[in-house]
Write an enzyme that holds these catalytic residues in place. Structure first.
Site, PDB file in Angstrom:
ATOM      1  N   ASP A   1       4.498   0.693  12.077  1.00 22.51           N
ATOM      2  CA  ASP A   1       3.263   0.073  11.547  1.00 22.51           C
ATOM      3  C   ASP A   1       3.087  -1.362  11.995  1.00 22.51           C
ATOM      4  O   ASP A   1       2.057  -1.970  11.696  1.00 22.51           O
ATOM      5  CB  ASP A   1       3.261   0.141  10.012  1.00 22.51           C
ATOM      6  CG  ASP A   1       3.141   1.570   9.527  1.00 22.51           C
ATOM      7  OD1 ASP A   1       3.375   1.809   8.326  1.00 22.51           O
ATOM      8  OD2 ASP A   1       2.826   2.463  10.340  1.00 22.51           O
TER       9      ASP A   1
ATOM     10  N   ARG B   1       0.123  14.645  12.640  1.00 25.01           N
ATOM     11  CA  ARG B   1       0.585  14.416  11.267  1.00 25.01           C
ATOM     12  C   ARG B   1       0.869  15.736  10.519  1.00 25.01           C
ATOM     13  O   ARG B   1       0.277  16.042   9.484  1.00 25.01           O
ATOM     14  CB  ARG B   1      -0.416  13.572  10.478  1.00 25.01           C
ATOM     15  CG  ARG B   1      -0.962  12.343  11.157  1.00 25.01           C
ATOM     16  CD  ARG B   1       0.040  11.228  11.376  1.00 25.01           C
ATOM     17  NE  ARG B   1       0.528  10.629  10.167  1.00 25.01           N
ATOM     18  CZ  ARG B   1      -0.051   9.618   9.525  1.00 25.01           C
ATOM     19  NH1 ARG B   1      -1.185   9.138   9.964  1.00 25.01           N
ATOM     20  NH2 ARG B   1       0.491   9.120   8.430  1.00 25.01           N
TER      21      ARG B   1
ATOM     22  N   LYS C   1       0.841  -1.211   0.000  1.00 27.14           N
ATOM     23  CA  LYS C   1       0.000   0.000   0.000  1.00 27.14           C
ATOM     24  C   LYS C   1       0.871   1.254   0.000  1.00 27.14           C
ATOM     25  O   LYS C   1       0.644   2.187  -0.771  1.00 27.14           O
ATOM     26  CB  LYS C   1      -0.886   0.011   1.237  1.00 27.14           C
ATOM     27  CG  LYS C   1      -1.610   1.336   1.487  1.00 27.14           C
ATOM     28  CD  LYS C   1      -2.520   1.287   2.710  1.00 27.14           C
ATOM     29  CE  LYS C   1      -1.806   1.542   3.994  1.00 27.14           C
ATOM     30  NZ  LYS C   1      -1.526   2.946   4.322  1.00 27.14           N
ATOM     31  N   ASN C   2       1.920   1.263   0.839  1.00 29.48           N
ATOM     32  CA  ASN C   2       2.702   2.486   1.021  1.00 29.48           C
ATOM     33  C   ASN C   2       3.777   2.700  -0.044  1.00 29.48           C
ATOM     34  O   ASN C   2       4.507   3.685   0.009  1.00 29.48           O
ATOM     35  CB  ASN C   2       3.297   2.535   2.434  1.00 29.48           C
ATOM     36  CG  ASN C   2       2.200   2.749   3.473  1.00 29.48           C
ATOM     37  OD1 ASN C   2       1.051   3.053   3.129  1.00 29.48           O
ATOM     38  ND2 ASN C   2       2.528   2.543   4.736  1.00 29.48           N
TER      39      ASN C   2
ATOM     40  N   ARG D   1      -8.669  -0.683   4.698  1.00 33.48           N
ATOM     41  CA  ARG D   1      -7.816   0.330   4.048  1.00 33.48           C
ATOM     42  C   ARG D   1      -6.435  -0.243   3.750  1.00 33.48           C
ATOM     43  O   ARG D   1      -5.734   0.249   2.876  1.00 33.48           O
ATOM     44  CB  ARG D   1      -7.672   1.542   4.963  1.00 33.48           C
ATOM     45  CG  ARG D   1      -8.971   2.277   5.215  1.00 33.48           C
ATOM     46  CD  ARG D   1      -8.720   3.564   5.946  1.00 33.48           C
ATOM     47  NE  ARG D   1      -7.628   4.285   5.299  1.00 33.48           N
ATOM     48  CZ  ARG D   1      -7.014   5.327   5.861  1.00 33.48           C
ATOM     49  NH1 ARG D   1      -7.368   5.742   7.054  1.00 33.48           N
ATOM     50  NH2 ARG D   1      -6.037   5.942   5.233  1.00 33.48           N
TER      51      ARG D   1
ATOM     52  N   CYS E   1      -4.946  12.627  12.261  1.00 33.12           N
ATOM     53  CA  CYS E   1      -5.745  11.394  12.245  1.00 33.12           C
ATOM     54  C   CYS E   1      -5.668  10.806  13.653  1.00 33.12           C
ATOM     55  O   CYS E   1      -5.106  11.388  14.570  1.00 33.12           O
ATOM     56  CB  CYS E   1      -5.201  10.415  11.201  1.00 33.12           C
ATOM     57  SG  CYS E   1      -3.661   9.650  11.707  1.00 33.12           S
TER      58      CYS E   1
HETATM   59  C1  EPZ Z   1       4.119   7.151   6.335  1.00 33.27           C
HETATM   60  O1  EPZ Z   1       3.327   8.180   6.891  1.00 33.27           O
HETATM   61  C2  EPZ Z   1       3.202   5.930   6.193  1.00 33.27           C
HETATM   62  N1  EPZ Z   1       2.110   6.239   5.284  1.00 33.27           N
HETATM   63  C3  EPZ Z   1       2.652   5.528   7.571  1.00 33.27           C
HETATM   64  O2  EPZ Z   1       1.885   4.343   7.401  1.00 33.27           O
HETATM   65  C4  EPZ Z   1       3.838   5.219   8.486  1.00 33.27           C
HETATM   66  O3  EPZ Z   1       3.350   4.910   9.770  1.00 33.27           O
HETATM   67  C5  EPZ Z   1       4.778   6.430   8.557  1.00 33.27           C
HETATM   68  O4  EPZ Z   1       5.199   6.807   7.219  1.00 33.27           O
HETATM   69  C6  EPZ Z   1       6.026   6.151   9.374  1.00 33.27           C
HETATM   70  O5  EPZ Z   1       6.720   5.066   8.840  1.00 33.27           O
HETATM   71  C7  EPZ Z   1       2.349   6.195   3.951  1.00 33.27           C
HETATM   72  O6  EPZ Z   1       3.444   5.928   3.494  1.00 33.27           O
HETATM   73  C8  EPZ Z   1       1.178   6.488   3.048  1.00 33.27           C
HETATM   74  P1  EPZ Z   1       6.090  10.532   8.479  1.00 33.27           P
HETATM   75  P2  EPZ Z   1       3.912   9.709   6.924  1.00 33.27           P
HETATM   76  O7  EPZ Z   1       5.958  11.809   7.724  1.00 33.27           O
HETATM   77  O8  EPZ Z   1       4.799   9.943   5.778  1.00 33.27           O
HETATM   78  C9  EPZ Z   1       6.646  13.917  11.701  1.00 33.27           C
HETATM   79  C10 EPZ Z   1       0.048   2.921   7.730  1.00 33.27           C
HETATM   80  O9  EPZ Z   1      -0.395   2.389   8.763  1.00 33.27           O
HETATM   81  N2  EPZ Z   1       6.519  14.888  10.590  1.00 33.27           N
HETATM   82  O10 EPZ Z   1       7.270   9.656   8.208  1.00 33.27           O
HETATM   83  O11 EPZ Z   1       2.748  10.611   7.133  1.00 33.27           O
HETATM   84  C11 EPZ Z   1       5.314  13.247  12.034  1.00 33.27           C
HETATM   85  O12 EPZ Z   1       4.585  14.005  12.952  1.00 33.27           O
HETATM   86  C12 EPZ Z   1       0.469   4.367   7.756  1.00 33.27           C
HETATM   87  O13 EPZ Z   1       0.199   2.335   6.625  1.00 33.27           O
HETATM   88  C13 EPZ Z   1       6.674  16.250  10.853  1.00 33.27           C
HETATM   89  O14 EPZ Z   1       6.899  16.647  11.992  1.00 33.27           O
HETATM   90  O15 EPZ Z   1       4.777   9.668   8.251  1.00 33.27           O
HETATM   91  C14 EPZ Z   1       5.737  11.933  12.640  1.00 33.27           C
HETATM   92  O16 EPZ Z   1       5.980  12.119  14.021  1.00 33.27           O
HETATM   93  C15 EPZ Z   1       0.202   5.016   9.109  1.00 33.27           C
HETATM   94  N3  EPZ Z   1       6.546  17.133   9.823  1.00 33.27           N
HETATM   95  C16 EPZ Z   1       7.074  11.610  11.948  1.00 33.27           C
HETATM   96  O17 EPZ Z   1       7.481  12.825  11.290  1.00 33.27           O
HETATM   97  C17 EPZ Z   1       6.275  16.734   8.535  1.00 33.27           C
HETATM   98  O18 EPZ Z   1       6.193  17.597   7.608  1.00 33.27           O
HETATM   99  C18 EPZ Z   1       6.983  10.510  10.914  1.00 33.27           C
HETATM  100  O19 EPZ Z   1       5.967  10.866  10.028  1.00 33.27           O
HETATM  101  C19 EPZ Z   1       6.117  15.348   8.290  1.00 33.27           C
HETATM  102  C20 EPZ Z   1       6.249  14.448   9.328  1.00 33.27           C
END
Ligand code: EPZ
Length: 435
Positions: free
Chosen positions: A309, A123, A23-24, A401, A118
């Site tokens: 995850d 996020r 998915k990701n 999902r 969410c």
């Molecule tokens: C991706 O989300 C995945 N989703 C998530 O999978 C996964 O849990 C996550 O990466 C971490 O591995 C997809 O790939 C579609 P991040 P993403 O930006 O990119 C902070 C699932 O269950 N952050 O790596 O949204 C944020 O708050 C889903 O399949 C900022 O501060 O995660 C978090 O603490 C859930 N500012 C950390 O980084 C930003 O601009 C990691 O978030 C962006 C992120």
């Protein structure tokens, strides 16, 4: 009408399972089709609600989709005119925000609704915005939308990311592909899904090196017009979920269509529970030899650490494993919402900040529980597999999902699991109940 999953526990998992496309990886690759001025076909796309939502968004933007004779999906973005991703689509699926990078890079303007938070956290997307501004985009956030313009096009630069954000790295990589000159992304995410996106873009004519490392180099090109056929990687989170399920039930399972290198840390932890693990180029086999798993402490981290995850699923294992352990969630600020439901099933858990301590019990007891988010739903299914009696999980739309055909996959490896649709009238069974 609400779907309810029913699980009768007590059966050890036995069998062989094909793993679906990731998915990701599928979501950013679908968004990246907006960059390509030629038809591309994608194989191994998983049949998931989130993928359907992303394809609906692409169609809204003007991407034509075609199912070819081998049921591969073809995407043609040559005639895209619309550059607006509306709130109702972005709100239902946060990853829709991944269209921002491609739209601003190819069309020099974009209007994308803010994804919002969410269940698992706020996020934020500040790092996405900051990187795009460094590439020369003018960004204004107004009325819940990101308005981005770059009348002279994006210009390559050196971006140092404060955090290894997965979709932030993907958005900026896609934006840099059509920027003028070279871009270096330092401190980006190293997840295998980011590498899969880079491999797809290179197959279409992009010039990306270093994906999966701390320094990703992108040499901008004027256009991407190389038709390509791409096979999405196997879903390592789906694979990890089924491996943990086999460990919890003291069973044996072989997974096909999955490369083991994306799960090295998880496989290492499974060996510590007592599992015997064998791997090949595209398969993983686990055998518990009928033994109860030992509890193992973990701390989530960005790749190559233990994936957040799979944290909820691992907690389900520690609930019934032998001994005590602690799980620390370090990536998201609110990703322990599965704890109360597991406690209602008899788990001995205590939470302090974003850590949860467990004392393994011999068995859980079935209960009626509510899913709160995608991976928490998986955790409750795994707990149901080892609970005495019939567990009923409501709000199961969360699980659809991220897991393709989940009850038929679990049923095919010996689990007693079926789905009913419940509403004002009596429950209607929609999958064959194990008797
Ligand atoms: C991706 O989300 C995945 N989703 C998530 O999978 C996964 O849990 C996550 O990466 C971490 O591995 C997809 O790939 C579609 P991040 P993403 O930006 O990119 C902070 C699932 O269950 N952050 O790596 O949204 C944020 O708050 C889903 O399949 C900022 O501060 O995660 C978090 O603490 C859930 N500012 C950390 O980084 C930003 O601009 C990691 O978030 C962006 C992120």
């Amino acid at each position: 009408m609400l779907d309810v999953l029913h699980i009768k526990g007590g059966q050890p998992i036995q069998g062989v399972l094909p793993i679906s496309g990731a998915k990701n990886a599928a979501l950013p690759i679908l968004a990246a089709t907006l960059l390509i001025n030629a038809p591309v076909s994608l194989k191994n796309l998983p049949h998931l609600q989130d993928v359907t939502t992303m394809i609906s968004l692409l169609n809204l933007l003007g991407v034509r989709t075609l199912i070819d004779e081998s049921m591969q999906l073809e995407f043609d973005a040559r005639d895209v005119q619309c550059v607006e991703a509306p709130y109702d689509l972005v709100h239902t699926m946060r990853a829709s925000f991944l269209v921002l990078g491609p739209l601003i890079s190819r069309f020099r303007r974009a209007r994308v609704a803010l994804p919002g938070g969410c269940e698992i956290g706020t996020r934020p997307i500040d790092l996405h915005i900051k990187g795009l501004e460094q590439l020369g985009a003018h960004i204004e956030i107004k009325n819940g939308y990101v308005h981005a313009t770059a009348p002279d096009g994006l210009k390559g630069t050196h971006i140092i990311l404060d955090q290894p954000t997965v979709t932030g790295t993907e958005n900026l990589m896609m934006a840099a592909v059509l920027a003028e000159g070279a871009t270096t992304l330092s401190g980006g995410a190293k997840e295998p899904e980011v590498v899969d996106l880079a491999n797809f873009l290179n197959a279409c004519g992009a010039k990306i090196t270093g994906a999966g490392t701390d320094e990703i180099q992108i040499q901008g090109v004027s256009t991407l017009q190389q038709p390509c056929h791409y096979d999405i990687m196997g879903d390592r989170i789906e694979a990890g979920t089924y491996l943990i399920a086999a460990a919890i039930t003291s069973g044996a399972l072989r997974l096909e269509g999955i490369e083991p290198n994306g799960l090295s840390k998880v496989l290492e932890c499974l060996v510590q529970t007592g599992a015997v693990i064998e791997t090949g180029a595209d398969w993983i086999a686990l055998d518990m030899k009928g033994q109860r798993p030992k509890a193992v402490s973990i701390e989530t981290a960005t790749f190559p650490g233990f994936p957040t995850d799979l944290q909820a699923q691992w907690l389900a294992l520690n609930c019934v494993a032998e001994g005590e352990a602690v799980i620390s969630e370090t990536v998201f600020e609110n990703r322990l919402m599965h704890v109360p439901a597991l406690q209602s099933m008899g788990a001995q858990l205590s939470v302090s900040n974003q850590s949860v301590s467990s004392i393994g019990v011999d068995a859980l007891s079935a209960s009626e529980v509510y899913a709160t988010d995608l991976r928490a739903s998986a955790s409750l299914i795994l707990a149901g597999l080892v609970a005495q009696g019939e567990t009923r999980i409501k709000n199961i739309y969360h699980v659809d999902r991220g897991y393709e055909y989940i009850e038929s996959k679990f049923s095919s490896i010996g689990c007693r699991i079926w789905r009913t649709v419940e509403g004002p009238i009596s429950p209607v069974r929609t999958s064959i109940e194990e008797v």
